[in-house]
Design a protein around this motif. Structure first.
Motif, PDB file in Angstrom:
ATOM      1  N   ARG A 156       0.610  -1.193  -0.086  1.00 48.37           N
ATOM      2  CA  ARG A 156      -0.010   0.154   0.270  1.00 48.37           C
ATOM      3  C   ARG A 156       0.670   1.304  -0.189  1.00 48.37           C
ATOM      4  O   ARG A 156       1.847   1.393   0.719  1.00 48.37           O
ATOM      5  CB  ARG A 156      -0.973   0.136   1.229  1.00 48.37           C
ATOM      6  CG  ARG A 156      -1.881   1.216   1.062  1.00 48.37           C
ATOM      7  CD  ARG A 156      -2.670   1.308   2.549  1.00 48.37           C
ATOM      8  NE  ARG A 156      -3.610   2.248   2.639  1.00 48.37           N
ATOM      9  CZ  ARG A 156      -3.283   3.636   2.665  1.00 48.37           C
ATOM     10  NH1 ARG A 156      -2.159   4.076   3.267  1.00 48.37           N
ATOM     11  NH2 ARG A 156      -4.226   4.531   2.669  1.00 48.37           N
TER      12      ARG A 156
ATOM     13  N   GLU B 176       0.720   5.910  -0.869  1.00 45.63           N
ATOM     14  CA  GLU B 176      -0.227   7.007  -1.084  1.00 45.63           C
ATOM     15  C   GLU B 176       0.411   8.125  -2.126  1.00 45.63           C
ATOM     16  O   GLU B 176       1.602   8.200  -2.294  1.00 45.63           O
ATOM     17  CB  GLU B 176      -0.275   7.584   0.280  1.00 45.63           C
ATOM     18  CG  GLU B 176      -0.997   6.828   1.440  1.00 45.63           C
ATOM     19  CD  GLU B 176      -1.146   7.471   2.826  1.00 45.63           C
ATOM     20  OE1 GLU B 176      -0.730   8.498   2.900  1.00 45.63           O
ATOM     21  OE2 GLU B 176      -2.053   7.023   3.415  1.00 45.63           O
TER      22      GLU B 176
ATOM     23  N   GLU C 139      -5.062   6.665  -1.300  1.00 51.92           N
ATOM     24  CA  GLU C 139      -4.165   5.206  -1.867  1.00 51.92           C
ATOM     25  C   GLU C 139      -3.929   5.165  -3.153  1.00 51.92           C
ATOM     26  O   GLU C 139      -4.431   5.833  -3.900  1.00 51.92           O
ATOM     27  CB  GLU C 139      -5.462   4.156  -1.485  1.00 51.92           C
ATOM     28  CG  GLU C 139      -4.975   2.787  -1.764  1.00 51.92           C
ATOM     29  CD  GLU C 139      -4.715   2.293  -3.101  1.00 51.92           C
ATOM     30  OE1 GLU C 139      -3.984   1.900  -3.555  1.00 51.92           O
ATOM     31  OE2 GLU C 139      -5.791   2.538  -4.060  1.00 51.92           O
TER      32      GLU C 139
ATOM     33  N   GLN D  91      -2.997   3.493  -5.743  1.00 50.72           N
ATOM     34  CA  GLN D  91      -3.746   2.853  -7.072  1.00 50.72           C
ATOM     35  C   GLN D  91      -4.906   3.858  -7.437  1.00 50.72           C
ATOM     36  O   GLN D  91      -4.992   4.101  -8.577  1.00 50.72           O
ATOM     37  CB  GLN D  91      -3.806   1.332  -7.079  1.00 50.72           C
ATOM     38  CG  GLN D  91      -2.844   0.719  -6.932  1.00 50.72           C
ATOM     39  CD  GLN D  91      -2.908  -0.669  -7.000  1.00 50.72           C
ATOM     40  OE1 GLN D  91      -3.053  -1.380  -8.002  1.00 50.72           O
ATOM     41  NE2 GLN D  91      -3.005  -1.452  -5.772  1.00 50.72           N
TER      42      GLN D  91
ATOM     43  N   TYR E 283     -12.352   4.063   0.520  1.00 50.53           N
ATOM     44  CA  TYR E 283     -11.418   3.907  -0.752  1.00 50.53           C
ATOM     45  C   TYR E 283     -10.066   3.872  -0.474  1.00 50.53           C
ATOM     46  O   TYR E 283      -9.248   3.556  -1.428  1.00 50.53           O
ATOM     47  CB  TYR E 283     -12.174   4.945  -1.537  1.00 50.53           C
ATOM     48  CG  TYR E 283     -11.831   6.526  -1.103  1.00 50.53           C
ATOM     49  CD1 TYR E 283     -10.740   7.113  -0.973  1.00 50.53           C
ATOM     50  CD2 TYR E 283     -12.863   6.983  -0.371  1.00 50.53           C
ATOM     51  CE1 TYR E 283     -10.502   8.387  -0.492  1.00 50.53           C
ATOM     52  CE2 TYR E 283     -12.772   8.389   0.260  1.00 50.53           C
ATOM     53  CZ  TYR E 283     -11.675   9.040   0.116  1.00 50.53           C
ATOM     54  OH  TYR E 283     -11.273  10.263   0.733  1.00 50.53           O
ATOM     55  N   ASN E 284      -9.714   4.415   0.742  1.00 50.50           N
ATOM     56  CA  ASN E 284      -8.554   4.668   1.062  1.00 50.50           C
ATOM     57  C   ASN E 284      -7.746   3.362   1.853  1.00 50.50           C
ATOM     58  O   ASN E 284      -6.756   3.374   2.089  1.00 50.50           O
ATOM     59  CB  ASN E 284      -8.139   5.709   2.052  1.00 50.50           C
ATOM     60  CG  ASN E 284      -7.178   7.001   1.474  1.00 50.50           C
ATOM     61  OD1 ASN E 284      -7.042   6.994   0.128  1.00 50.50           O
ATOM     62  ND2 ASN E 284      -7.141   7.824   2.231  1.00 50.50           N
ATOM     63  N   PHE E 285      -8.513   2.388   2.040  1.00 47.96           N
ATOM     64  CA  PHE E 285      -8.078   1.140   2.792  1.00 47.96           C
ATOM     65  C   PHE E 285      -7.606   1.221   3.983  1.00 47.96           C
ATOM     66  O   PHE E 285      -6.303   0.845   4.378  1.00 47.96           O
ATOM     67  CB  PHE E 285      -7.188   0.284   1.592  1.00 47.96           C
ATOM     68  CG  PHE E 285      -7.960  -0.330   0.389  1.00 47.96           C
ATOM     69  CD1 PHE E 285      -8.477  -1.406   0.398  1.00 47.96           C
ATOM     70  CD2 PHE E 285      -8.062   0.497  -0.821  1.00 47.96           C
ATOM     71  CE1 PHE E 285      -9.165  -2.099  -0.735  1.00 47.96           C
ATOM     72  CE2 PHE E 285      -8.470   0.262  -1.565  1.00 47.96           C
ATOM     73  CZ  PHE E 285      -9.281  -1.245  -1.772  1.00 47.96           C
ATOM     74  N   GLU E 286      -8.249   1.863   4.891  1.00 49.34           N
ATOM     75  CA  GLU E 286      -7.910   2.345   6.097  1.00 49.34           C
ATOM     76  C   GLU E 286      -8.589   1.285   7.296  1.00 49.34           C
ATOM     77  O   GLU E 286      -8.361   1.554   8.529  1.00 49.34           O
ATOM     78  CB  GLU E 286      -8.222   3.568   6.493  1.00 49.34           C
ATOM     79  CG  GLU E 286      -7.364   4.627   5.813  1.00 49.34           C
ATOM     80  CD  GLU E 286      -7.950   6.070   5.868  1.00 49.34           C
ATOM     81  OE1 GLU E 286      -7.059   6.726   5.574  1.00 49.34           O
ATOM     82  OE2 GLU E 286      -9.165   6.320   6.227  1.00 49.34           O
TER      83      GLU E 286
ATOM     84  N   TYR F 217      -5.756  -3.890   3.605  1.00 48.68           N
ATOM     85  CA  TYR F 217      -5.278  -3.577   2.234  1.00 48.68           C
ATOM     86  C   TYR F 217      -4.969  -4.763   1.427  1.00 48.68           C
ATOM     87  O   TYR F 217      -4.411  -5.840   1.998  1.00 48.68           O
ATOM     88  CB  TYR F 217      -4.012  -2.537   2.284  1.00 48.68           C
ATOM     89  CG  TYR F 217      -3.698  -2.375   0.796  1.00 48.68           C
ATOM     90  CD1 TYR F 217      -4.258  -1.315   0.149  1.00 48.68           C
ATOM     91  CD2 TYR F 217      -2.501  -3.130   0.061  1.00 48.68           C
ATOM     92  CE1 TYR F 217      -3.662  -1.254  -1.399  1.00 48.68           C
ATOM     93  CE2 TYR F 217      -2.065  -2.722  -1.069  1.00 48.68           C
ATOM     94  CZ  TYR F 217      -2.698  -2.094  -1.891  1.00 48.68           C
ATOM     95  OH  TYR F 217      -2.241  -1.604  -2.995  1.00 48.68           O
TER      96      TYR F 217
ATOM     97  N   ALA G 105      -7.378  -3.155  -4.571  1.00 49.51           N
ATOM     98  CA  ALA G 105      -7.274  -1.832  -4.746  1.00 49.51           C
ATOM     99  C   ALA G 105      -7.202  -1.414  -6.281  1.00 49.51           C
ATOM    100  O   ALA G 105      -7.667  -0.277  -6.784  1.00 49.51           O
ATOM    101  CB  ALA G 105      -6.072  -1.379  -4.084  1.00 49.51           C
TER     102      ALA G 105
ATOM    103  N   SER H  52      -9.509   0.839  -8.846  1.00 49.05           N
ATOM    104  CA  SER H  52      -9.248   1.877  -9.598  1.00 49.05           C
ATOM    105  C   SER H  52      -9.683   1.555 -11.171  1.00 49.05           C
ATOM    106  O   SER H  52     -10.033   2.742 -12.020  1.00 49.05           O
ATOM    107  CB  SER H  52      -7.740   2.022  -9.357  1.00 49.05           C
ATOM    108  OG  SER H  52      -7.020   0.970 -10.281  1.00 49.05           O
TER     109      SER H  52
END
Length: 339
Positions: free
Chosen positions: A122, A124, A130, A132, A184-187, A215, A220, A224
């Motif tokens: 992952r 940024e 994120e 991708q 969407y940020n895979f948190e 993640y 991801a 995208s």
């Protein structure tokens, strides 16, 4: 080559460009993600054979852009080729690059959003998105919005509705994930079932926050690529009335430098995903068809594979979802396209 019905997975970009050489002539074309051994390179080389007015090539590394430009010079040394260094993971850099494009031309006829990144770890963007999603979609959304006045000028000057085009290079990898609006940020935030990977995706190929894996690279990447498709859907709805068409394309299964940031484990997964691997020239065929095929001027569908329109999952074509993504993208970039 023969009629459109004859085009398929073995069709080459050179063949498609030859078929539409009269359409390519005198067009101003911008392609992102242009470097040696890439789809951007093969796309540029195929188009360069047929006297476009100008080719604007954009990528992160000037020396790699120059290598492609040198190859184009061997095809046609008189062709006007401009090089733009751009880092799509930096919005400030995108603004700077768009300004340089506007200084080079007063119109764009074709914008090919070809650049992409895929990575096992992952990362940024400069803005904390994120990597991708932020590069493959948000970066291209911003670039497209900033270049919109040039595209509208191209459409007005052409006088032929639908021949000015935006082409997003997506992938059937979209099947791995819808847009995760809630994360969407895979948190590791919870997402509703409709934002999870579709049924049938193995559990080891999904994020699992509870197991300490919020993640997963291919989820991801899938998000995208779904975003690339929904971006085309939204562009088509907003711009068809202004003479601009938009498409997303699946180039096919192809080995390029795109896979350089994948782990050995992830590379092995990719190896088992296809029974037919295209070369670079075959890989750019659908992009060139989407950019220049006159029969697509009035097309309602937004996705092509093997040079033909193809239906896709609802989450990748729904206009309400596309608008929701558009609004999110404008929030993330602070930029509203001047339509």
């Amino acid at each position: 080559m023969g009629p459109a019905a004859d085009r398929g997975q073995e069709t080459t970009g050179i063949e498609v460009a030859e078929a539409f050489k009269n359409v390519i002539k005198s067009k101003t074309v911008l392609i992102t993600g242009v470097s040696p051994k890439s789809l951007g390179e093969s796309t540029a080389l195929a188009i360069a054979r047929h006297r476009p007015a100008k080719l604007i090539l954009a990528s992160r590394t000037e020396s790699k852009l120059q290598q492609v430009a040198d190859g184009i010079a061997q095809v046609d040394s008189s062709l006007e080729v401009e090089l733009i260094v751009i880092n799509l993971s930096s919005q400030a850099d995108i603004h700077d690059a768009a300004g340089k494009v506007r200084a080079l031309t007063d119109r764009l006829d074709i914008l090919i959003n070809n650049a992409a990144v895929v990575t096992s770890a992952r990362g940024e963007t400069t803005e904390g998105i994120e990597l991708q999603f932020g590069t493959n979609h948000v970066g291209h959304h911003l670039l497209t919005s900033l270049l919109m006045p040039l595209l509208l000028a191209g459409a007005e000057a052409s006088g032929e509705p639908g021949t000015t085009r935006i082409v997003n290079v997506s992938s059937l990898g979209y099947r791995l994930s819808p847009i995760r609006f809630h994360d969407y940020n895979f948190e590791g935030k919870p997402v509703p079932p409709e934002e999870e990977p579709p049924a049938g995706i193995p559990s080891h190929m999904k994020p699992d926050a509870a197991a300490g894996r919020p993640y997963y690279a291919f989820t991801a990447y899938g998000q995208s690529k779904t975003a690339n498709m929904l971006h085309a859907v939204a562009l088509k709805e907003k711009l068809s009335c202004k003479g601009i068409q938009a498409f997303a394309v699946h180039p096919g299964s192809i080995w390029t430098d795109l896979s350089r940031n994948l782990s050995e484990e992830d590379l092995k997964i990719i190896e088992g995903t296809s029974t037919f691997w295209k070369d670079q020239d075959q890989g750019c065929a659908t992009t060139i068809a989407a950019a220049f095929d006159p029969d697509l001027c009035g097309a309602k569908q937004a996705f092509l594979s093997d040079c033909h329109l193809e239906d896709v999952a609802e989450y990748a074509k729904d206009s309400v979802i596309a608008e929701k993504l558009w609004q999110l993208s404008e929030e993330l970039t602070g930029e509203s396209a001047k339509l």
